[in-house]
Enzyme design. Sequence first.
Site, short mmCIF file in Angstrom:
data_model
loop_
_atom_site.label_atom_id
_atom_site.label_comp_id
_atom_site.label_asym_id
_atom_site.label_seq_id
_atom_site.Cartn_x
_atom_site.Cartn_y
_atom_site.Cartn_z
N ARG A 269 -43.79 53.86 -52.01
CA ARG A 269 -44.77 54.40 -52.94
C ARG A 269 -44.18 55.69 -53.49
NH1 ARG A 269 -50.13 56.38 -49.71
NH2 ARG A 269 -50.13 58.39 -50.76
N CYS B 88 -38.99 58.24 -60.81
CA CYS B 88 -38.55 59.54 -61.29
C CYS B 88 -39.41 59.93 -62.49
CB CYS B 88 -37.08 59.51 -61.68
SG CYS B 88 -36.56 60.97 -62.62
N ASN C 154 -51.21 59.73 -58.30
CA ASN C 154 -51.79 59.90 -56.96
C ASN C 154 -50.99 60.93 -56.18
OD1 ASN C 154 -53.67 58.80 -54.74
ND2 ASN C 154 -51.66 58.70 -53.76
N GLU C 155 -51.68 61.97 -55.73
CA GLU C 155 -51.11 62.99 -54.84
C GLU C 155 -49.73 63.47 -55.32
OE1 GLU C 155 -53.36 61.95 -50.66
OE2 GLU C 155 -51.34 61.17 -50.95
N CYS D 41 -36.55 65.43 -57.52
CA CYS D 41 -35.60 64.35 -57.77
C CYS D 41 -34.30 64.97 -58.26
CB CYS D 41 -36.16 63.39 -58.82
SG CYS D 41 -35.01 62.08 -59.30
N CYS E 10 -31.60 63.14 -59.76
CA CYS E 10 -30.84 62.20 -60.59
C CYS E 10 -30.27 62.93 -61.82
CB CYS E 10 -31.72 61.04 -61.02
SG CYS E 10 -32.99 61.48 -62.24
N CYS F 234 -32.95 64.30 -64.16
CA CYS F 234 -33.56 65.53 -63.66
C CYS F 234 -32.56 66.69 -63.68
CB CYS F 234 -34.11 65.31 -62.25
SG CYS F 234 -35.58 64.25 -62.25
N GLU G 64 -60.60 61.90 -51.66
CA GLU G 64 -60.43 61.13 -50.43
C GLU G 64 -60.97 61.98 -49.29
OE1 GLU G 64 -56.49 59.74 -49.67
OE2 GLU G 64 -56.17 58.99 -51.71
N TRP H 61 -47.53 56.57 -40.94
CA TRP H 61 -46.17 57.01 -40.62
C TRP H 61 -46.13 57.74 -39.28
CZ3 TRP H 61 -48.75 57.67 -45.19
CH2 TRP H 61 -49.57 58.80 -45.28
#
Length: 648
Positions: A103, A107, A141-142, A148, A150, A153, A300, A309
């Site tokens: 999830r 980028c 989301n969040e 990043c 790459c 970026c 939430e 996790w």
Amino acid sequence: MKIGVDYYPEHWDRSLWTSDADLMQKTGVKLVRMGEFAWCRFEPIENEFHFEWMDEIIEIFAKRGIDVVLCTPTNCPPLWLCEKYPDIIPTGRDGRKNDAYIRGHRCMNNPHFLEYAKRIIEKMAKHYAKNPAVVAWQIDNELEANFCFCENCTDSFRGWLKEKYTTPANMNKAHGNNVWSGEYSAWTQIRPPFGNNPHAWLNPAFMLDFNRYASDSTVKYLRVQTDIIRKNCPDTKITTNTWFCQNMPDFYKEFSGLDFVAYDNYPTTKIPEDTEECYSHSFHLDLMRGIKRRNFWIMEELSGGLGSWSPMSRTTAPGMLEGYSLQALAHGADTVIHFRWRTAVSGAEMHWHGLIDHSNVPGRRFEEFAHLCKTAEALDFINDTQIRSEVAIIYAPENEWAFKLQPQTEGMFYFEQIRLLHDAFSKYGLNVDIIGPDADISGYKIVAAPQMYVTDENTVKRLYEFAEKGGTVILTNRSGVKDTHNNCIMSQLPTVYRKLVGAYVEEYDPIGRDMIPVQFADGENFSCREWCDILHTESAEAIAYYDGDFFKGKPAVTVNHYGSGRAYYIGTVGQKAFYRHLVRDILTECGLPFVETLPDNVELTERMGDGYKVRFIFNDTDREQSFSIGEEELSLKPFEMKIDRQNV
């Protein structure tokens, strides 16, 4: 107050949709949030859009009077897009692509991803623009700051620096790149902070700018989506959901173009045995309210034990689910949406528990949720009430970033003294706003500005003006250490705050986990840790002294009269009782009313209406608490909230 749930129709057979909606209606659910991870259902094949399934479930809810918060699904691009354009996967510090298909696997600067993201958002916004059941949009989301690395970026970071500094020479001067032969002669030499070395090994000025860029990059991504929705749905409210994540963006910039703040609230399910731990999420809630200094939403809310996790936590104790929701209400939440309606039976979050367990049989937690819904329906008198505070604490994201980049001493972290001061004011029943460094502070009586590490000239000026006009300022150690570029200021600490404080630091000792006694002028003794500023008073008066080590007898805490106001300086880090003792004296000096009889972790909050106030008293512990407020005798069960209305 509205109570809602997060619902994932794509996870469940259609045969459950109607029965779920019926039970929600019966229970008192007022709205649902849907769609944040459903791109593969909206567009299962490139350029083949399917909204009929979402139309169906929205209609089911609408017929039952349940509103919808619809989310843009850009957090999880579909696998066909990842296959077609593997470059959309973010790159880690090691220069390798992150693990795809979990999830957040996108980028935010990738042109291929943005092309498809804009398209799906445009399609959704046009499709649902006139659907009255869709009352708000959540973007992505969040969102975390965009870490990043790459090539897209890298180019974006170079462009950000170029816009700020114009030339490499200007940046070299600002960053102090003459150290370690670090001077750039061309923009192409600049790379994001690759490698496995700790960030503390890298130039702190460069790293602070990277954190600023990473936050701005996320805000830019957010604005792209906001603009599309605003164009197509001009009358619908827009937000995004945030949390206390590893790489937090600047919340004040993040929400500046949005209609309201939304937060994902997961208080602890196990009360810590360590009485020094500041575990209450009242701190998080006051910070969220302080971003816009307006009421906010919980997108939430804790519904059961957590596990994904990490191993599963303890489940919510009786009273906890309802109590934490009402705690959010007490601190300014107008809407609380619980994550989630039913615990997932597949995927990585199958042990992140919702209101209904895998058995699909409503149990104890669900019954408590149902009671919460009924309680909320009876609280219509809190509509249009707001929290008014005479105390503010400044949270400055750049100080938090800078503290992470260069650990100060063992055990010390930026949020520590913010939380300790918040705990102290809360202990005496005061409303507290946690505000940004650019917020207007003129309406407060007391402003605490802990660890103003990176100097912002406008904030400095406003704190001086606030004290001069009669306000009380509280400053602490590690203030005035750095300039705006995160380079040390060559002047005695607290440098730019010296005249306001009326004292300077002769020397400091990063004592880490060692403990040194401190004695206040009234004879009260406490222990301090982590840091000792050894102070020399000029116009200030010492009100506490170190009572040990080579600096025994030296001032640890001072107060200075400045203009019509005062400035307190805390040179060390104390325990809870240390701050509570000091804050009690400050409140007395300022003439602010306070309650002395609240037990530990019993919170008193007030929301103000037109001619009345609503008082909330919450027992944020797992034991019964009995106490008095004036002539009133109170007894609260674990996690119980008492709410009453009083005319003023």
